[in-house]
Write a protein that holds these residues in place. Structure first.
Motif: not given
Length: 66
Positions: A41-42, A45, A50, A52-54, A57
C-alpha cells in the motif's frame, strides 16, 4: 502499477508457501500478510503520487481496535 501488483502476489504466495513448509503458526502468517500488505500500500501510494500518512493510518487502526 500492474508490475507492483504482480510482485506483491508472487511475494505473498512464496512467503506463505515457505511458512506452510516450516509449519509456522497462524500468528506468523497473519503478521507476514499484514506487513506485506502495508508495504504494498505504501509503495502503491508513492507510485500514484498520493503518499499515505502512515501516522494517521496507525492512529486510525488503534482507535478502531479500542
Amino acid at each position: 502499477m500492474i508490475g507492483l501488483i504482480l510482485l506483491y502476489v508472487l511475494f505473498l504466495i512464496g512467503g506463505i508457501s515457505l511458512l506452510r513448509k516450516n509449519n509456522s503458526n497462524n500468528k506468523e502468517k497473519a503478521l507476514f500478510i499484514g506487513i506485506t500488505t502495508i508495504g504494498a500500500a505504501l509503495w502503491g501510494s508513492i507510485i500514484v503520487r498520493h503518499p499515505l500518512d502512515l501516522n494517521k493510518t496507525i492512529a486510525w487502526i488503534f482507535i478502531y481496535w479500542q
